[in-house]
Design a protein around this motif. Structure first.
Motif, PDB file in Angstrom:
ATOM      1  N   LYS A  90       0.834  -1.202   0.000  1.00 36.22           N
ATOM      2  CA  LYS A  90       0.000   0.000   0.000  1.00 36.22           C
ATOM      3  C   LYS A  90       0.865   1.247   0.000  1.00 36.22           C
ATOM      4  N   CYS A  91       0.417   2.285  -0.747  1.00 40.19           N
ATOM      5  CA  CYS A  91       1.118   3.566  -0.767  1.00 40.19           C
ATOM      6  C   CYS A  91       0.944   4.271   0.570  1.00 40.19           C
ATOM      7  N   GLY A  92       1.627   5.409   0.701  1.00 40.66           N
ATOM      8  CA  GLY A  92       1.504   6.195   1.911  1.00 40.66           C
ATOM      9  C   GLY A  92       0.101   6.736   2.114  1.00 40.66           C
ATOM     10  N   ALA A  93      -0.157   7.222   3.311  1.00 37.01           N
ATOM     11  CA  ALA A  93      -1.510   7.659   3.665  1.00 37.01           C
ATOM     12  C   ALA A  93      -1.974   8.845   2.830  1.00 37.01           C
ATOM     13  N   THR A  94      -1.048   9.665   2.298  1.00 30.23           N
ATOM     14  CA  THR A  94      -1.425  10.858   1.535  1.00 30.23           C
ATOM     15  C   THR A  94      -1.346  10.638   0.028  1.00 30.23           C
ATOM     16  N   SER A  97      -1.670   7.408  -5.747  1.00 29.10           N
ATOM     17  CA  SER A  97      -0.912   6.382  -6.456  1.00 29.10           C
ATOM     18  C   SER A  97       0.568   6.687  -6.265  1.00 29.10           C
ATOM     19  N   CYS A  98       1.391   5.636  -6.358  1.00 26.09           N
ATOM     20  CA  CYS A  98       2.812   5.823  -6.062  1.00 26.09           C
ATOM     21  C   CYS A  98       3.645   4.858  -6.889  1.00 26.09           C
ATOM     22  N   ILE A 105       3.093   9.517  -7.025  1.00 21.58           N
ATOM     23  CA  ILE A 105       2.802   9.992  -8.374  1.00 21.58           C
ATOM     24  C   ILE A 105       1.610  10.938  -8.370  1.00 21.58           C
ATOM     25  N   GLN A 106       0.626  10.665  -7.549  1.00 24.76           N
ATOM     26  CA  GLN A 106      -0.570  11.504  -7.428  1.00 24.76           C
ATOM     27  C   GLN A 106      -0.998  11.532  -5.974  1.00 24.76           C
ATOM     28  N   CYS A 107      -1.406  12.701  -5.533  1.00 28.97           N
ATOM     29  CA  CYS A 107      -1.750  12.885  -4.119  1.00 28.97           C
ATOM     30  C   CYS A 107      -3.261  12.835  -3.922  1.00 28.97           C
ATOM     31  N   LYS A 108      -3.643  12.567  -2.700  1.00 29.33           N
ATOM     32  CA  LYS A 108      -5.045  12.609  -2.337  1.00 29.33           C
ATOM     33  C   LYS A 108      -5.506  14.058  -2.184  1.00 29.33           C
ATOM     34  N   TYR A 114       5.016  17.411  -4.700  1.00 29.88           N
ATOM     35  CA  TYR A 114       6.266  18.137  -4.909  1.00 29.88           C
ATOM     36  C   TYR A 114       7.430  17.156  -4.746  1.00 29.88           C
ATOM     37  N   LYS A 115       8.094  16.846  -5.871  1.00 30.44           N
ATOM     38  CA  LYS A 115       9.255  15.958  -5.887  1.00 30.44           C
ATOM     39  C   LYS A 115       8.952  14.616  -5.227  1.00 30.44           C
ATOM     40  N   GLY A 116       7.806  14.042  -5.589  1.00 36.61           N
ATOM     41  CA  GLY A 116       7.455  12.720  -5.100  1.00 36.61           C
ATOM     42  C   GLY A 116       6.843  12.699  -3.713  1.00 36.61           C
ATOM     43  N   LYS A 117       6.655  13.859  -3.086  1.00 37.29           N
ATOM     44  CA  LYS A 117       6.075  13.938  -1.751  1.00 37.29           C
ATOM     45  C   LYS A 117       4.721  14.644  -1.816  1.00 37.29           C
ATOM     46  N   CYS A 118       3.814  14.224  -0.968  1.00 36.01           N
ATOM     47  CA  CYS A 118       2.505  14.870  -0.864  1.00 36.01           C
ATOM     48  C   CYS A 118       2.501  15.762   0.370  1.00 36.01           C
ATOM     49  N   LEU A 119       2.374  17.077   0.132  1.00 35.14           N
ATOM     50  CA  LEU A 119       2.490  18.060   1.204  1.00 35.14           C
ATOM     51  C   LEU A 119       1.167  18.820   1.349  1.00 35.14           C
ATOM     52  N   PRO A 120       0.838  19.252   2.577  1.00 32.19           N
ATOM     53  CA  PRO A 120      -0.395  20.036   2.759  1.00 32.19           C
ATOM     54  C   PRO A 120      -0.303  21.417   2.142  1.00 32.19           C
TER      55      PRO A 120
END
Length: 231
Positions: A90-94, A97-98, A105-108, A114-120
């Motif tokens: 499973k991908c990370g909580a935020t 898809s990864c 790759i895509q955030c919730k 930003y550079k592979g990370k999902c930031l608030p």
């Protein structure tokens, strides 16, 4: 003595064969009767071992879990190959898809990539793009270029008002030269007071036509006024 001993050996052999027969029966049944690509499959938990190159995807419902062998992991999971079994993790909580556990790759919703990370929120020096949910680095605007020739209806000559345009490029800060984010341009009105080479003054044409001799005009007669000699 031999008869009871042989009977005990037969009973022991039959007991040992029960799990094997039960397992063979379980392979090919499983959840919903689908054990495609499975090496070991049970009615209670589905697939537990997959064929080579397939990924084991485990779906959990409460305290129960079911295994399924798939070619590609579903959204929200990524494939990890191992020596014994290939699994879908499973991908990370935020992450929606990864590519891996550390690269989204895509955030919730409510997060920006930003550079592979999902930031608030996007970091300093970047701006959020609502359409793609990504953080893009701010643009550094270059100097304006020269104004283009004044043009009206595709011509740079005549007597009318036209438009002239100039542009400047804007490149992303800290990126390579090819990573341009946009090109800005502006236009303004300009007068055109230059005759086109193929055009002539209609008045000049008419004047030249008047100076041409007319073919139907007869030459005027002149009288001979020279004195006659005495008789």
């Amino acid at each position: 003595m031999r008869a009871p001993l042989c009977l005990l050996l037969l009973v022991a052999h039959a007991v040992d064969m029960l799990p094997l027969n039960r397992r063979k029966k379980q392979v090919g049944t499983g959840l919903g009767g689908n054990c495609t690509g499975c090496v070991i499959c049970s009615e209670e938990n589905g697939c537990s071992t997959c064929q080579q190159r397939l990924f084991l995807f485990i779906r959990r419902e409460g305290i129960r879990q079911y295994g399924k062998c798939v070619h590609d992991c579903p959204p929200g999971y990524f494939g990890v190959r191992g020596q014994e079994v290939n699994r879908c993790k499973k991908c990370g909580a935020t992450c929606e898809s990864c590519f891996s556990q550390d690269f989204c790759i895509q955030c919730k919703r409510w997060f920006f990539l930003y550079k592979g990370k999902c930031l608030p929120t996007c970091p300093l020096g970047t701006v959020a793009q609502p359409s793609t949910r990504e953080c893009q680095e701010e643009c550094e605007l270059g100097p304006w270029g020269s104004w283009s020739p004044c043009v009206h209806n595709g011509k740079t000559c005549g007597s009318a008002w036209g438009l002239e345009t100039r542009v400047r490029e804007a490149s992303r800060a800290g990126q390579e030269e090819l990573a341009t984010c946009q090109v800005l341009s502006e236009s303004r009105k300009c007068p055109i007071q230059r005759p086109c080479p193929a055009e002539r003054n209609p008045g000049q044409k008419k004047g030249r036509r008047d100076r041409r001799p007319r073919k139907d005009r007869r030459p005027e007669r002149t009288l001979d006024v020279r004195p006659r000699p005495p008789a």
